[in-house]
Scaffold this motif. Structure first.
Motif, PDB file in Angstrom:
ATOM      1  N   LEU A 188       0.806  -1.209   0.000  1.00 50.55           N
ATOM      2  CA  LEU A 188       0.000   0.000   0.000  1.00 50.55           C
ATOM      3  C   LEU A 188       0.844   1.265   0.000  1.00 50.55           C
ATOM      4  N   ASP A 189       0.342   2.290  -0.684  1.00 52.76           N
ATOM      5  CA  ASP A 189       1.009   3.591  -0.697  1.00 52.76           C
ATOM      6  C   ASP A 189       0.904   4.229   0.690  1.00 52.76           C
ATOM      7  N   GLU A 190       1.857   5.069   1.028  1.00 54.57           N
ATOM      8  CA  GLU A 190       1.868   5.720   2.336  1.00 54.57           C
ATOM      9  C   GLU A 190       0.609   6.549   2.570  1.00 54.57           C
ATOM     10  N   SER A 191       0.040   7.112   1.509  1.00 51.95           N
ATOM     11  CA  SER A 191      -1.176   7.913   1.662  1.00 51.95           C
ATOM     12  C   SER A 191      -2.335   7.071   2.171  1.00 51.95           C
ATOM     13  N   VAL A 192      -2.370   5.807   1.789  1.00 48.52           N
ATOM     14  CA  VAL A 192      -3.417   4.892   2.260  1.00 48.52           C
ATOM     15  C   VAL A 192      -3.101   4.412   3.673  1.00 48.52           C
ATOM     16  N   LYS A 193      -1.831   4.156   3.942  1.00 45.26           N
ATOM     17  CA  LYS A 193      -1.435   3.700   5.275  1.00 45.26           C
ATOM     18  C   LYS A 193      -1.717   4.760   6.337  1.00 45.26           C
ATOM     19  N   ARG A 194      -1.635   6.037   5.951  1.00 46.85           N
ATOM     20  CA  ARG A 194      -1.862   7.118   6.913  1.00 46.85           C
ATOM     21  C   ARG A 194      -3.342   7.341   7.186  1.00 46.85           C
ATOM     22  N   ASN A 195      -4.214   6.818   6.328  1.00 47.91           N
ATOM     23  CA  ASN A 195      -5.650   6.964   6.509  1.00 47.91           C
ATOM     24  C   ASN A 195      -6.141   6.067   7.642  1.00 47.91           C
ATOM     25  N   GLY A 196      -7.356   6.341   8.138  1.00 43.84           N
ATOM     26  CA  GLY A 196      -7.888   5.551   9.244  1.00 43.84           C
ATOM     27  C   GLY A 196      -7.915   4.069   8.961  1.00 43.84           C
ATOM     28  N   MET A 197      -8.307   3.685   7.736  1.00 47.33           N
ATOM     29  CA  MET A 197      -8.367   2.272   7.380  1.00 47.33           C
ATOM     30  C   MET A 197      -6.978   1.652   7.382  1.00 47.33           C
ATOM     31  N   GLY A 198      -6.002   2.392   6.859  1.00 47.94           N
ATOM     32  CA  GLY A 198      -4.625   1.908   6.845  1.00 47.94           C
ATOM     33  C   GLY A 198      -4.061   1.786   8.246  1.00 47.94           C
ATOM     34  N   LYS A 199      -4.394   2.741   9.107  1.00 47.70           N
ATOM     35  CA  LYS A 199      -3.926   2.692  10.492  1.00 47.70           C
ATOM     36  C   LYS A 199      -4.503   1.485  11.217  1.00 47.70           C
ATOM     37  N   ASN A 200      -5.758   1.176  10.912  1.00 48.40           N
ATOM     38  CA  ASN A 200      -6.367   0.029  11.564  1.00 48.40           C
ATOM     39  C   ASN A 200      -5.742  -1.279  11.097  1.00 48.40           C
ATOM     40  N   LEU A 201      -5.347  -1.333   9.824  1.00 48.41           N
ATOM     41  CA  LEU A 201      -4.648  -2.517   9.329  1.00 48.41           C
ATOM     42  C   LEU A 201      -3.322  -2.699  10.058  1.00 48.41           C
ATOM     43  N   ALA A 202      -2.623  -1.582  10.289  1.00 45.40           N
ATOM     44  CA  ALA A 202      -1.355  -1.649  11.013  1.00 45.40           C
ATOM     45  C   ALA A 202      -1.573  -2.172  12.433  1.00 45.40           C
ATOM     46  N   LYS A 203      -2.667  -1.724  13.056  1.00 49.50           N
ATOM     47  CA  LYS A 203      -2.994  -2.193  14.406  1.00 49.50           C
ATOM     48  C   LYS A 203      -3.327  -3.681  14.390  1.00 49.50           C
ATOM     49  N   LYS A 204      -4.073  -4.113  13.377  1.00 51.08           N
ATOM     50  CA  LYS A 204      -4.428  -5.528  13.252  1.00 51.08           C
ATOM     51  C   LYS A 204      -3.168  -6.378  13.096  1.00 51.08           C
ATOM     52  N   LEU A 205      -2.231  -5.917  12.289  1.00 45.29           N
ATOM     53  CA  LEU A 205      -0.986  -6.658  12.088  1.00 45.29           C
ATOM     54  C   LEU A 205      -0.175  -6.734  13.379  1.00 45.29           C
ATOM     55  N   GLU A 206      -0.204  -5.650  14.135  1.00 42.96           N
ATOM     56  CA  GLU A 206       0.512  -5.644  15.408  1.00 42.96           C
ATOM     57  C   GLU A 206      -0.033  -6.708  16.352  1.00 42.96           C
ATOM     58  N   ILE A 207      -1.365  -6.846  16.360  1.00 41.91           N
ATOM     59  CA  ILE A 207      -1.998  -7.862  17.204  1.00 41.91           C
ATOM     60  C   ILE A 207      -1.677  -9.260  16.692  1.00 41.91           C
ATOM     61  N   LEU A 208      -1.785  -9.460  15.373  1.00 47.81           N
ATOM     62  CA  LEU A 208      -1.508 -10.782  14.800  1.00 47.81           C
ATOM     63  C   LEU A 208      -0.059 -11.201  15.029  1.00 47.81           C
ATOM     64  N   GLU A 209       0.850 -10.218  15.007  1.00 43.02           N
ATOM     65  CA  GLU A 209       2.267 -10.535  15.193  1.00 43.02           C
ATOM     66  C   GLU A 209       2.523 -11.085  16.594  1.00 43.02           C
ATOM     67  N   LYS A 210       1.757 -10.592  17.571  1.00 46.77           N
ATOM     68  CA  LYS A 210       1.930 -11.055  18.948  1.00 46.77           C
ATOM     69  C   LYS A 210       1.556 -12.522  19.107  1.00 46.77           C
ATOM     70  N   SER A 211       0.706 -13.029  18.202  1.00 44.76           N
ATOM     71  CA  SER A 211       0.232 -14.407  18.332  1.00 44.76           C
ATOM     72  C   SER A 211       0.932 -15.365  17.373  1.00 44.76           C
ATOM     73  N   LEU A 212       2.061 -14.932  16.799  1.00 45.29           N
ATOM     74  CA  LEU A 212       2.814 -15.819  15.912  1.00 45.29           C
ATOM     75  C   LEU A 212       3.490 -16.929  16.708  1.00 45.29           C
ATOM     76  N   ILE A 213       3.615 -18.096  16.107  1.00 44.40           N
ATOM     77  CA  ILE A 213       4.343 -19.193  16.749  1.00 44.40           C
ATOM     78  C   ILE A 213       5.791 -18.767  16.978  1.00 44.40           C
ATOM     79  N   GLY A 214       6.261 -18.995  18.180  1.00 49.30           N
ATOM     80  CA  GLY A 214       7.614 -18.582  18.551  1.00 49.30           C
ATOM     81  C   GLY A 214       7.644 -17.306  19.361  1.00 49.30           C
ATOM     82  N   LYS A 215       6.525 -16.576  19.417  1.00 46.91           N
ATOM     83  CA  LYS A 215       6.478 -15.326  20.168  1.00 46.91           C
ATOM     84  C   LYS A 215       6.305 -15.607  21.666  1.00 46.91           C
TER      85      LYS A 215
END
Length: 349
Positions: A188-215
Motif C-alpha cells: 500500500l502507498d503511504e497515503s493509504v497507510k496514513r488513513n484511518g483504514m490503513g492505520k487500523n490494518l497496522a494495528k491488526k498486524l501488530e496484534i496478529l504478530e503477537k500471536s505468531l508461533i515462537g512469540k
C-alpha cells in the motif's frame, strides 16, 4: 459488509462528505443514510424536494454507506468529497453512483471476478440437491474458486496501491494470517497507510504478530469463577493450552470432551489448560463449566467479544487455542481433535 466497515473504523481527522442525488419518482420522500462516525453507527433521514436531496456529514474515512428509500436499500462505498446518485426510485439496483473513487474501484474489481461469482452461484444451486459424495467434490471446486478470487484480489492490490479499496480488500481478510496480510499491507502507498483504514490494518498486524508461533506471550490477569484474579505467569514451567471458548458456542462445547480427555491423560506430565470464556453472563458460563465437567482453571472478564485477552490475541472466532511451552512461548495454534493429542504425545511422552 456494512458491519465489517464499522468494525474497521478508526478515529482520524473528519472531512466534509456530501451525497446529493436526483432520483425520479422520489418526489418529496425520505432518504435514509446509514454510516459510521468515530466508531458509532448512525442513520440520518433526509427529506427530498422534487426528486432531489442533499446529505452532508463529516466522515473519518472511506466507508460503506447504507442507502434506503422506503423498504428498498443498497450499499455503496464513499469517501470524503462529493458523491452523486442518479436513477429511478423503483430501480434501486440500477442507481448510478459517481464521484466516489473507492466505489469505482470496487466496481472494477467486481467486474474482474464476475466469472468466478457466476461459477460459485451455479455450484451453490447444485449443492442443494447433491449427495454427500457430490458435495465433497463441489466443496473442492468452491475452494478453488475462492483461491482464485483471492489471487485476483492480491493482483488488484498490487496494481492499485493508492486505492482505498485495496485497503478494504485486505481488511476483509479476517481469516488470513499475519504472513498473508503483511506483504499485502506493505504494497500500500503511504497515503493509504496514513488513513484511518490503513492505520487500523497496522494495528491488526501488530496484534496478529503477537500471536505468531515462537512469540513470547505477554502476561495477563483475569478472574476465575470465584472472582479471584489469576496471573497467567503462575503456570510457568508447564505446557499450557489457552482455550478460547464460550457457553453459547456449539463447536466449542463439542470440542470440550476432547480437551477433557487430553487434560486427564497429560495433567500429571506437565500439561494443563486455562480456559478464557467470551461469555457475558456469569450464570451461563458457570453452568457450561459444570455441565461439561471442565476441572481446569477458567477465566473471564465477562465482556463477551470484548474480552481483553482474546482481543489482545486478535481472536475473531471460537473455538481457538494456543499451546504455550514452559518458558511462555507459543508453540502451536488451533489444535483440535486428534491434533491436540498427537502434539502432546510428541512433547510429553
Amino acid at each position: 459488509m456494512l458491519l465489517l466497515l464499522c468494525s474497521i473504523t478508526l478515529s482520524s481527522k473528519a472531512q466534509d462528505t456530501e451525497i446529493s442525488g436526483q432520483i425520479r419518482g422520489l418526489s418529496d420522500g425520505i432518504v435514509k443514510i446509514s454510516y459510521n462516525r468515530n466508531g458509532v453507527f448512525k442513520t440520518d433521514s433526509v427529506k427530498a424536494i422534487k426528486d432531489q436531496f442533499t446529505w452532508k456529514a463529516k466522515l473519518d474515512m472511506p466507508q460503506l454507506i447504507g442507502f434506503q428509500i422506503n423498504q428498498n436499500s443498497i450499499s455503496f462505498l464513499v469517501e470524503p468529497g462529493h458523491t452523486k446518485v442518479t436513477g429511478v426510485k423503483d430501480s434501486m439496483g440500477e442507481l448510478k453512483i459517481s464521484g466516489s473513487k473507492i466505489q469505482q474501484d470496487a466496481l472494477q474489481f467486481a467486474a474482474s471476478v464476475t466469472d468466478l461469482m457466476d461459477q460459485a452461484n451455479a455450484l451453490s444451486l447444485r449443492f442443494q440437491k447433491a449427495s454427500t459424495e457430490e458435495r465433497i467434490v463441489l466443496r473442492e471446486k468452491q475452494d478453488k474458486l475462492n483461491e482464485e478470487r483471492k489471487r485476483r484480489a492480491n493482483q488488484f492490490i498490487a496494481d492499485n496501491p493508492k486505492s482505498f479499496y485495496s485497503a478494504y480488500l485486505i481488511a476483509s481478510r479476517n481469516s488470513d494470517s499475519y504472513d498473508e496480510i503483511k506483504p499485502l499491507y506493505d504494497l500500500l502507498d503511504e497515503s493509504v497507510k496514513r488513513n484511518g483504514m490503513g492505520k487500523n490494518l497496522a494495528k491488526k498486524l501488530e496484534i496478529l504478530e503477537k500471536s505468531l508461533i515462537g512469540k513470547q506471550i505477554a502476561d495477563f490477569v483475569q478472574t476465575d469463577t470465584a472472582g479471584k484474579p489469576v496471573k497467567f505467569s503462575s503456570f510457568r514451567g508447564k505446557y499450557v493450552l489457552i482455550d478460547f471458548w464460550a457457553s453459547w458456542c456449539a463447536p466449542c462445547r463439542a470440542e470440550n470432551p476432547n480437551v477433557l480427555k487430553n487434560y486427564n491423560e497429560f495433567k500429571d506430565k506437565g500439561f494443563t489448560v486455562v480456559g478464557i470464556s467470551l461469555d457475558d453472563k456469569a450464570l451461563n458460563w458457570k453452568k457450561a463449566i459444570h455441565d461439561d465437567k471442565m476441572p481446569w482453571t477458567q477465566l473471564s472478564d465477562l465482556k463477551g467479544w470484548k474480552n481483553e485477552v482474546s482481543t489482545s490475541f486478535g481472536i475473531q472466532a471460537v473455538p481457538s487455542n494456543f499451546l504455550i511451552d514452559p518458558n511462555g512461548k507459543i508453540i502451536a495454534k488451533d489444535l483440535r481433535g486428534p491434533m491436540l493429542e498427537s502434539k502432546l504425545k510428541q512433547l510429553l511422552n
